[in-house]
Write a protein that holds these residues in place. Structure first.
Motif, mmCIF file in Angstrom:
data_model
loop_
_atom_site.group_PDB
_atom_site.id
_atom_site.type_symbol
_atom_site.label_atom_id
_atom_site.label_comp_id
_atom_site.label_asym_id
_atom_site.label_seq_id
_atom_site.Cartn_x
_atom_site.Cartn_y
_atom_site.Cartn_z
ATOM 1 N N ALA A 95 123.540 29.771 -99.234
ATOM 2 C CA ALA A 95 124.650 28.508 -98.998
ATOM 3 C C ALA A 95 123.916 27.545 -99.886
ATOM 4 C CB ALA A 95 124.424 27.636 -97.534
ATOM 5 N N GLY A 96 122.479 27.421 -100.983
ATOM 6 C CA GLY A 96 122.294 26.614 -101.748
ATOM 7 C C GLY A 96 121.544 25.220 -100.968
ATOM 8 N N LEU A 97 120.990 25.605 -99.789
ATOM 9 C CA LEU A 97 120.147 24.458 -99.028
ATOM 10 C C LEU A 97 118.958 24.118 -98.895
ATOM 11 C CD1 LEU A 97 121.943 24.118 -95.841
ATOM 12 C CD2 LEU A 97 121.642 22.310 -97.866
ATOM 13 N N LEU A 98 118.372 25.815 -99.264
ATOM 14 C CA LEU A 98 116.783 26.143 -99.730
ATOM 15 C C LEU A 98 116.781 26.991 -100.887
ATOM 16 C CD1 LEU A 98 115.730 27.329 -96.117
ATOM 17 C CD2 LEU A 98 115.023 25.274 -97.309
ATOM 18 N N ARG A 99 115.666 26.544 -101.549
ATOM 19 C CA ARG A 99 114.905 27.292 -102.718
ATOM 20 C C ARG A 99 114.381 28.466 -102.123
ATOM 21 N NH1 ARG A 99 113.012 24.860 -108.525
ATOM 22 N NH2 ARG A 99 112.724 26.911 -109.355
ATOM 23 N N GLN A 100 114.507 30.262 -102.695
ATOM 24 C CA GLN A 100 113.665 30.626 -102.607
ATOM 25 C C GLN A 100 112.106 31.273 -103.541
ATOM 26 O OE1 GLN A 100 115.634 34.587 -101.621
ATOM 27 N NE2 GLN A 100 112.945 35.340 -100.662
ATOM 28 N N VAL A 101 111.311 31.056 -103.694
ATOM 29 C CA VAL A 101 110.133 31.185 -104.310
ATOM 30 C C VAL A 101 109.216 32.495 -104.203
ATOM 31 C CG1 VAL A 101 108.601 29.532 -105.845
ATOM 32 C CG2 VAL A 101 110.282 28.074 -104.996
ATOM 33 N N SER A 102 109.160 32.711 -104.659
ATOM 34 C CA SER A 102 107.953 34.509 -104.830
ATOM 35 C C SER A 102 107.032 33.974 -105.221
ATOM 36 C CB SER A 102 108.364 35.574 -104.970
ATOM 37 O OG SER A 102 110.119 35.890 -103.823
ATOM 38 N N VAL A 103 105.692 33.762 -104.578
ATOM 39 C CA VAL A 103 104.438 34.332 -105.031
ATOM 40 C C VAL A 103 104.486 35.489 -105.437
ATOM 41 C CG1 VAL A 103 101.948 33.341 -105.024
ATOM 42 C CG2 VAL A 103 104.227 31.936 -103.850
ATOM 43 N N ASP A 104 103.809 36.497 -104.867
ATOM 44 C CA ASP A 104 103.626 37.524 -105.137
ATOM 45 C C ASP A 104 104.560 38.862 -104.480
ATOM 46 O OD1 ASP A 104 102.317 38.149 -103.330
ATOM 47 O OD2 ASP A 104 100.411 37.301 -103.481
ATOM 48 N N GLY A 105 104.147 40.450 -104.515
ATOM 49 C CA GLY A 105 105.146 40.924 -103.940
ATOM 50 C C GLY A 105 105.341 41.251 -102.426
ATOM 51 N N THR A 106 104.348 39.791 -102.398
ATOM 52 C CA THR A 106 103.809 39.761 -100.125
ATOM 53 C C THR A 106 104.513 38.961 -100.125
ATOM 54 O OG1 THR A 106 101.817 39.823 -100.320
ATOM 55 C CG2 THR A 106 102.538 41.643 -100.151
ATOM 56 N N LYS A 107 104.546 37.548 -100.450
ATOM 57 C CA LYS A 107 104.306 36.281 -100.215
ATOM 58 C C LYS A 107 105.943 35.660 -100.903
ATOM 59 C CE LYS A 107 101.346 33.979 -98.155
ATOM 60 N NZ LYS A 107 101.202 34.118 -96.552
ATOM 61 N N THR A 108 106.859 35.150 -100.528
ATOM 62 C CA THR A 108 108.045 34.197 -100.380
ATOM 63 C C THR A 108 108.053 33.005 -99.392
ATOM 64 O OG1 THR A 108 109.166 36.407 -100.668
ATOM 65 C CG2 THR A 108 110.417 33.801 -100.160
ATOM 66 N N TYR A 109 107.911 31.621 -100.280
ATOM 67 C CA TYR A 109 108.379 30.390 -99.445
ATOM 68 C C TYR A 109 109.830 29.940 -99.633
ATOM 69 C CZ TYR A 109 103.320 30.401 -99.305
ATOM 70 O OH TYR A 109 101.517 30.647 -99.503
ATOM 71 N N PHE A 110 109.553 29.391 -98.615
ATOM 72 C CA PHE A 110 111.204 28.569 -98.302
ATOM 73 C C PHE A 110 110.998 27.419 -99.238
ATOM 74 C CE2 PHE A 110 111.709 32.339 -96.379
ATOM 75 C CZ PHE A 110 113.127 33.228 -97.151
ATOM 76 N N ASP A 111 111.826 26.715 -100.338
ATOM 77 C CA ASP A 111 111.071 24.975 -100.742
ATOM 78 C C ASP A 111 112.340 24.197 -99.778
ATOM 79 O OD1 ASP A 111 110.323 22.737 -101.756
ATOM 80 O OD2 ASP A 111 110.253 24.391 -103.919
ATOM 81 N N THR A 112 112.181 22.688 -99.138
ATOM 82 C CA THR A 112 113.794 22.209 -99.122
ATOM 83 C C THR A 112 114.387 21.683 -100.190
ATOM 84 O OG1 THR A 112 111.368 20.806 -98.243
ATOM 85 C CG2 THR A 112 112.279 22.331 -96.722
ATOM 86 N N ASN A 113 113.046 21.322 -101.363
ATOM 87 C CA ASN A 113 113.644 20.693 -102.501
ATOM 88 C C ASN A 113 114.513 21.819 -103.608
ATOM 89 O OD1 ASN A 113 113.980 19.588 -104.859
ATOM 90 N ND2 ASN A 113 111.689 19.508 -105.005
ATOM 91 N N VAL A 114 116.076 21.841 -103.463
ATOM 92 C CA VAL A 114 115.986 22.536 -103.885
ATOM 93 C C VAL A 114 116.742 22.120 -105.761
ATOM 94 C CG1 VAL A 114 117.562 23.507 -102.240
ATOM 95 C CG2 VAL A 114 118.692 22.170 -103.599
ATOM 96 N N SER A 115 116.184 21.222 -106.455
ATOM 97 C CA SER A 115 115.908 20.872 -107.579
ATOM 98 C C SER A 115 115.644 21.580 -108.497
ATOM 99 C CB SER A 115 115.398 19.660 -107.835
ATOM 100 O OG SER A 115 114.384 18.976 -107.277
ATOM 101 N N ALA A 116 115.535 21.521 -109.766
ATOM 102 C CA ALA A 116 115.440 22.197 -110.622
ATOM 103 C C ALA A 116 113.449 21.657 -110.721
ATOM 104 C CB ALA A 116 115.402 22.661 -111.767
#
Length: 163
Positions: A95-116
């Motif tokens: 929905a565009g409210l979070l940004r997914q950031v993958s650090v490596d193949g096993t760790k994914t973070y969700f960022d509340t700051n969706v700006s570039a």
């Protein structure tokens, strides 16, 4: 330039603006803000989405894994399963409210700051931190295969303490 006005959602928010990282104006009441954010994004404000949204967005810009949010929910006595946390995070990302950031193949973070923006990953304590320099520029982009375009560039700079 296109002479047509951008279509607005029922709440008067331009979907293109939301996709570009512009969230609805916040009122200062976290519960009301979460309700507004969910509805503006076209998501039904269910009890579980409201509770998880309150935990996510009530503390400013953050980087959380699903496991971290599940632990916060458990401590806050929010009755949700880890699967529900994953589903909700993915729905909020879609929905565009979070940004997914993958650090490596096993760790994914969700960022509340969706700006570039880009990130430092602190390897020693498994923490994701925004890179504060808004003037960071990549000098050369790779050639893109025929029929594709670059949707977004995510740079994660991995840091570790000196020995």
């Amino acid at each position: 330039m296109n002479d047509q006005a951008s279509p607005l959602n029922d709440d008067g928010v331009d979907p293109a603006a939301r996709a570009a990282g512009h969230q609805p104006a916040l009122t200062g009441c976290p519960w009301h803000d979460v309700n507004e954010m969910l509805q503006a994004a076209g998501l039904r404000p269910t009890r579980q989405r409201m509770a998880l949204g309150w935990l996510l967005f009530g503390k400013g810009a953050r980087h959380l894994t699903a496991e971290m949010l599940y632990e916060e929910a458990t401590l806050a006595k929010v009755p949700v399963s880890l699967a529900t946390v994953y589903n909700t995070l993915n729905q909020l990302t879609d929905a565009g409210l979070l940004r997914q950031v993958s650090v490596d193949g096993t760790k994914t973070y969700f960022d509340t700051n969706v700006s570039a923006h880009h990130h430092f990953y602190l390897e020693n304590n498994h923490e994701l931190v925004d890179i504060p320099d808004p003037h960071l520029v990549l000098s050369k982009m790779p050639d893109v295969p025929e029929g594709y375009e670059i949707a977004r560039v995510d740079m994660v700079v991995r840091l570790r303490k000196k020995r």
